[in-house]
Motif scaffolding. Structure first.
Motif, PDB file in Angstrom:
ATOM      1  N   ALA A   1       0.853  -1.194   0.000  1.00 14.64           N
ATOM      2  CA  ALA A   1       0.000   0.000   0.000  1.00 14.64           C
ATOM      3  C   ALA A   1       0.885   1.239   0.000  1.00 14.64           C
ATOM      4  O   ALA A   1       2.018   1.210   0.485  1.00 14.64           O
ATOM      5  CB  ALA A   1      -0.900   0.011   1.222  1.00 14.64           C
ATOM      6  N   GLU A   2       0.341   2.323  -0.558  1.00 13.33           N
ATOM      7  CA  GLU A   2       1.069   3.584  -0.524  1.00 13.33           C
ATOM      8  C   GLU A   2       0.142   4.713  -0.098  1.00 13.33           C
ATOM      9  O   GLU A   2      -1.067   4.658  -0.309  1.00 13.33           O
ATOM     10  CB  GLU A   2       1.727   3.900  -1.865  1.00 13.33           C
ATOM     11  N   VAL A   3       0.742   5.712   0.508  1.00  9.43           N
ATOM     12  CA  VAL A   3       0.036   6.911   0.937  1.00  9.43           C
ATOM     13  C   VAL A   3       0.830   8.103   0.438  1.00  9.43           C
ATOM     14  O   VAL A   3       2.045   8.182   0.650  1.00  9.43           O
ATOM     15  CB  VAL A   3      -0.101   6.964   2.478  1.00  9.43           C
ATOM     16  N   ARG A   4       0.134   9.017  -0.237  1.00  4.89           N
ATOM     17  CA  ARG A   4       0.784  10.235  -0.727  1.00  4.89           C
ATOM     18  C   ARG A   4       0.555  11.350   0.278  1.00  4.89           C
ATOM     19  O   ARG A   4      -0.520  11.491   0.830  1.00  4.89           O
ATOM     20  CB  ARG A   4       0.231  10.636  -2.088  1.00  4.89           C
ATOM     21  N   VAL A   5       1.596  12.142   0.499  1.00  2.00           N
ATOM     22  CA  VAL A   5       1.514  13.249   1.438  1.00  2.00           C
ATOM     23  C   VAL A   5       2.195  14.469   0.820  1.00  2.00           C
ATOM     24  O   VAL A   5       3.180  14.332   0.100  1.00  2.00           O
ATOM     25  CB  VAL A   5       2.154  12.879   2.796  1.00  2.00           C
ATOM     26  N   ALA A   6       1.631  15.645   1.077  1.00  2.00           N
ATOM     27  CA  ALA A   6       2.215  16.909   0.619  1.00  2.00           C
ATOM     28  C   ALA A   6       2.548  17.730   1.861  1.00  2.00           C
ATOM     29  O   ALA A   6       1.744  18.555   2.305  1.00  2.00           O
ATOM     30  CB  ALA A   6       1.252  17.645  -0.293  1.00  2.00           C
ATOM     31  N   PRO A   7       3.736  17.516   2.461  1.00  2.00           N
ATOM     32  CA  PRO A   7       4.071  18.221   3.695  1.00  2.00           C
ATOM     33  C   PRO A   7       4.205  19.731   3.503  1.00  2.00           C
ATOM     34  O   PRO A   7       3.928  20.493   4.405  1.00  2.00           O
ATOM     35  CB  PRO A   7       5.392  17.589   4.126  1.00  2.00           C
ATOM     36  N   LEU A   8       4.632  20.139   2.336  1.00  2.00           N
ATOM     37  CA  LEU A   8       4.746  21.556   2.000  1.00  2.00           C
ATOM     38  C   LEU A   8       4.157  21.763   0.617  1.00  2.00           C
ATOM     39  O   LEU A   8       4.179  20.846  -0.209  1.00  2.00           O
ATOM     40  CB  LEU A   8       6.219  21.990   2.002  1.00  2.00           C
ATOM     41  N   PRO A   9       3.644  22.931   0.329  1.00  2.00           N
ATOM     42  CA  PRO A   9       3.095  23.179  -1.008  1.00  2.00           C
ATOM     43  C   PRO A   9       4.145  22.912  -2.093  1.00  2.00           C
ATOM     44  O   PRO A   9       5.273  23.392  -2.009  1.00  2.00           O
ATOM     45  CB  PRO A   9       2.716  24.663  -0.970  1.00  2.00           C
ATOM     46  N   GLY A  10       3.772  22.108  -3.072  1.00  2.00           N
ATOM     47  CA  GLY A  10       4.676  21.773  -4.164  1.00  2.00           C
ATOM     48  C   GLY A  10       5.609  20.616  -3.875  1.00  2.00           C
ATOM     49  O   GLY A  10       6.369  20.203  -4.733  1.00  2.00           O
ATOM     50  N   LEU A  11       5.575  20.064  -2.681  1.00  2.00           N
ATOM     51  CA  LEU A  11       6.448  18.954  -2.304  1.00  2.00           C
ATOM     52  C   LEU A  11       5.568  17.753  -1.977  1.00  2.00           C
ATOM     53  O   LEU A  11       4.907  17.725  -0.941  1.00  2.00           O
ATOM     54  CB  LEU A  11       7.303  19.326  -1.093  1.00  2.00           C
ATOM     55  N   VAL A  12       5.523  16.774  -2.870  1.00  2.00           N
ATOM     56  CA  VAL A  12       4.694  15.586  -2.679  1.00  2.00           C
ATOM     57  C   VAL A  12       5.605  14.376  -2.514  1.00  2.00           C
ATOM     58  O   VAL A  12       6.518  14.157  -3.307  1.00  2.00           O
ATOM     59  CB  VAL A  12       3.738  15.368  -3.882  1.00  2.00           C
ATOM     60  N   ARG A  13       5.352  13.606  -1.478  1.00  2.00           N
ATOM     61  CA  ARG A  13       6.117  12.391  -1.204  1.00  2.00           C
ATOM     62  C   ARG A  13       5.168  11.212  -1.106  1.00  2.00           C
ATOM     63  O   ARG A  13       3.990  11.370  -0.793  1.00  2.00           O
ATOM     64  CB  ARG A  13       6.904  12.527   0.102  1.00  2.00           C
ATOM     65  N   THR A  14       5.692  10.019  -1.337  1.00  2.22           N
ATOM     66  CA  THR A  14       4.899   8.801  -1.258  1.00  2.22           C
ATOM     67  C   THR A  14       5.545   7.855  -0.251  1.00  2.22           C
ATOM     68  O   THR A  14       6.737   7.574  -0.340  1.00  2.22           O
ATOM     69  CB  THR A  14       4.821   8.117  -2.634  1.00  2.22           C
ATOM     70  N   ALA A  15       4.740   7.379   0.692  1.00  2.00           N
ATOM     71  CA  ALA A  15       5.198   6.382   1.657  1.00  2.00           C
ATOM     72  C   ALA A  15       4.605   5.041   1.252  1.00  2.00           C
ATOM     73  O   ALA A  15       3.410   4.941   0.986  1.00  2.00           O
ATOM     74  CB  ALA A  15       4.741   6.765   3.060  1.00  2.00           C
TER      75      ALA A  15
END
Length: 122
Positions: free
Chosen positions: A97-111
């Motif tokens: 499974a993966e979860v996408r997160v945008a901790p800061l505007p314009g910065l998207v990471r996937t766990a």
């Protein structure tokens, strides 16, 4: 006396700029801390989604691959994740499974996290 007054006029506002710089440093450190916390939370959410999906799929592993992975996908989505992969390995279900997160505007990471669940072996 004029030299002292001229120097005082040049120093006017220096403390304000220093205070603004210190405030900016605190804001940047706070943003970095919030971004790090959001990334850690997304990692935990991905692990939880994968764990619950694998457990739900293992409960249906005897029926078929499609049924087990369908149920796993439902639980992954219910826990805020996206099912990336699902397969049966004997009676074990392996779910990614993966979860996408945008901790800061314009910065998207996937766990991403992978979990395995199946019957107890003795």
């Amino acid at each position: 006396m004029e030299a002292i007054e001229g120097t005082a006029a040049l120093d006017r506002g220096g403390a304000t700029i220093c205070l603004l710089a210190v405030g900016l440093v605190f804001v940047l450190v706070g943003l970095f801390g919030a971004a790090l916390g959001a990334a850690r939370t997304a990692g935990q959410q991905a692990r939880n989604s994968a764990d619950f999906g694998a457990l739900a799929g293992a409960g249906r592993a005897l029926e078929s691959d499609d049924v087990a992975c369908g149920r796993a996908g439902e639980l992954v989505r219910a826990n805020g994740g996206r099912l990336v992969a699902c397969r049966l390995d004997g009676l074990d279900v392996v779910v990614t499974a993966e979860v996408r997160v945008a901790p800061l505007p314009g910065l998207v990471r996937t766990a991403t996290a992978t979990s395995r669940a199946g019957p107890l072996r003795g």
